[in-house]
Design a protein around this motif. Structure first.
Motif, PDB file in Angstrom:
ATOM      1  N   GLY A 126       0.800  -1.221   0.000  1.00  0.00           N
ATOM      2  CA  GLY A 126       0.000   0.000   0.000  1.00  0.00           C
ATOM      3  C   GLY A 126       0.835   1.274   0.000  1.00  0.00           C
ATOM      4  O   GLY A 126       0.286   2.360   0.162  1.00  0.00           O
ATOM      5  N   VAL A 127       2.140   1.155  -0.141  1.00  0.00           N
ATOM      6  CA  VAL A 127       3.042   2.312  -0.216  1.00  0.00           C
ATOM      7  C   VAL A 127       4.155   2.007  -1.215  1.00  0.00           C
ATOM      8  O   VAL A 127       4.444   0.848  -1.508  1.00  0.00           O
ATOM      9  CB  VAL A 127       3.681   2.661   1.153  1.00  0.00           C
ATOM     10  CG1 VAL A 127       2.641   3.112   2.152  1.00  0.00           C
ATOM     11  CG2 VAL A 127       4.477   1.507   1.701  1.00  0.00           C
ATOM     12  N   ASN A 128       4.795   3.055  -1.716  1.00  0.00           N
ATOM     13  CA  ASN A 128       5.913   2.886  -2.636  1.00  0.00           C
ATOM     14  C   ASN A 128       7.069   2.205  -1.905  1.00  0.00           C
ATOM     15  O   ASN A 128       7.464   2.629  -0.828  1.00  0.00           O
ATOM     16  CB  ASN A 128       6.347   4.249  -3.178  1.00  0.00           C
ATOM     17  CG  ASN A 128       7.419   4.123  -4.233  1.00  0.00           C
ATOM     18  OD1 ASN A 128       8.378   3.375  -4.081  1.00  0.00           O
ATOM     19  ND2 ASN A 128       7.247   4.866  -5.311  1.00  0.00           N
ATOM     20  N   SER A 129       7.601   1.166  -2.516  1.00  0.00           N
ATOM     21  CA  SER A 129       8.661   0.383  -1.871  1.00  0.00           C
ATOM     22  C   SER A 129       9.995   0.472  -2.606  1.00  0.00           C
ATOM     23  O   SER A 129      10.901  -0.314  -2.323  1.00  0.00           O
ATOM     24  CB  SER A 129       8.228  -1.086  -1.778  1.00  0.00           C
ATOM     25  OG  SER A 129       7.055  -1.200  -1.015  1.00  0.00           O
ATOM     26  N   ASP A 130      10.142   1.402  -3.534  1.00  0.00           N
ATOM     27  CA  ASP A 130      11.370   1.480  -4.335  1.00  0.00           C
ATOM     28  C   ASP A 130      12.616   1.695  -3.484  1.00  0.00           C
ATOM     29  O   ASP A 130      13.630   1.023  -3.674  1.00  0.00           O
ATOM     30  CB  ASP A 130      11.258   2.584  -5.391  1.00  0.00           C
ATOM     31  CG  ASP A 130      10.263   2.241  -6.490  1.00  0.00           C
ATOM     32  OD1 ASP A 130       9.797   1.078  -6.525  1.00  0.00           O
ATOM     33  OD2 ASP A 130       9.961   3.120  -7.311  1.00  0.00           O
ATOM     34  N   GLY A 131      12.575   2.632  -2.560  1.00  0.00           N
ATOM     35  CA  GLY A 131      13.732   2.915  -1.715  1.00  0.00           C
ATOM     36  C   GLY A 131      14.113   1.729  -0.848  1.00  0.00           C
ATOM     37  O   GLY A 131      15.295   1.397  -0.694  1.00  0.00           O
ATOM     38  N   VAL A 132      13.105   1.079  -0.293  1.00  0.00           N
ATOM     39  CA  VAL A 132      13.339  -0.092   0.549  1.00  0.00           C
ATOM     40  C   VAL A 132      13.932  -1.223  -0.282  1.00  0.00           C
ATOM     41  O   VAL A 132      14.847  -1.916   0.163  1.00  0.00           O
ATOM     42  CB  VAL A 132      12.030  -0.534   1.238  1.00  0.00           C
ATOM     43  CG1 VAL A 132      12.229  -1.803   2.033  1.00  0.00           C
ATOM     44  CG2 VAL A 132      11.494   0.565   2.131  1.00  0.00           C
ATOM     45  N   MET A 133      13.441  -1.388  -1.501  1.00  0.00           N
ATOM     46  CA  MET A 133      13.977  -2.440  -2.370  1.00  0.00           C
ATOM     47  C   MET A 133      15.450  -2.184  -2.684  1.00  0.00           C
ATOM     48  O   MET A 133      16.254  -3.118  -2.689  1.00  0.00           O
ATOM     49  CB  MET A 133      13.166  -2.535  -3.672  1.00  0.00           C
ATOM     50  CG  MET A 133      11.842  -3.233  -3.510  1.00  0.00           C
ATOM     51  SD  MET A 133      12.024  -4.962  -2.985  1.00  0.00           S
ATOM     52  CE  MET A 133      12.801  -5.663  -4.429  1.00  0.00           C
TER      53      MET A 133
END
Length: 192
Positions: A126-133
């Motif tokens: 439910g949130v952008n996960s690009d940075g975490v990835m």
């Protein structure tokens, strides 16, 4: 005049299987498969497997500060859990690098849905996960696993380092999700 074996000239005998395994495993930075060890040592795989299990049992029985474990498809030395606080204090000087809640959630999605795209991960969380990835890839826990034939999106999967850090032999050892899901999970999916 025949050429003599240099070990004979120095009086050194060839090490036994257990000693050779210990020497190799001391220098590896990731688990090594039994078949690889067998090839290097030119011994049958079943002999190498038995010797590894004997070494692991010997270390446990002796109460050593380390043990030999089979994880991520291979064998590697690890410090014993009860010695971990001392090792951490020595290596990190009291600093701990833990994953954030967002990173743990994202890693869980990848582990249970792999191979999976960033878009799918973001949709599930439910949130952008690009940075975490990017963080998970940089830490070696997640890697690219090709592209989706329909969308051409990059797909991701967990790495052998992920299995190693969790102490798992393979993904089949991940705990079942069902006990942690709400009873009405089908309706939750439909309402989103």
């Amino acid at each position: 005049m025949s050429e003599a074996d240099p070990r004979e000239a120095t009086g050194l005998a060839e090490p036994g299987l257990a000693a050779a395994l210990e020497a190799i495993l001391l220098v590896v930075d990731e688990p090594v498969a039994e078949v690889t060890l067998a090839q290097v040592l030119e011994r049958p795989t079943h002999e190498v497997a038995a010797a590894l299990r004997d070494l692991a049992a010997e270390y446990t029985a002796a109460g050593r500060g380390f043990d030999l474990r089979e994880v991520a498809g291979g064998w590697r030395y690890y410090t014993r859990a009860e010695c971990a606080p001392f090792v951490e204090r020595f290596v990190r000087d009291g600093q701990q690098t833990r994953l954030t809640q967002a990173a743990l959630e994202t890693l869980s999605v990848v582990a249970y849905r792999q191979p999976v795209s960033r878009a799918r991960i973001s949709a599930i969380r439910g949130v952008n996960s690009d940075g975490v990835m990017r963080t998970l890839v940089a830490r070696g826990l997640v890697e690219e696993a090709g592209t989706d034939p329909e969308s051409q999106a990059v797909l991701y999967r967990t790495t052998s380092y992920f299995l190693e850090r969790l102490g798992l032999r393979d993904l089949g050892e991940l705990p079942e999700l069902a006990p942690f899901l709400p009873e009405d999970v089908e309706n939750l999916e439909e309402t989103k």
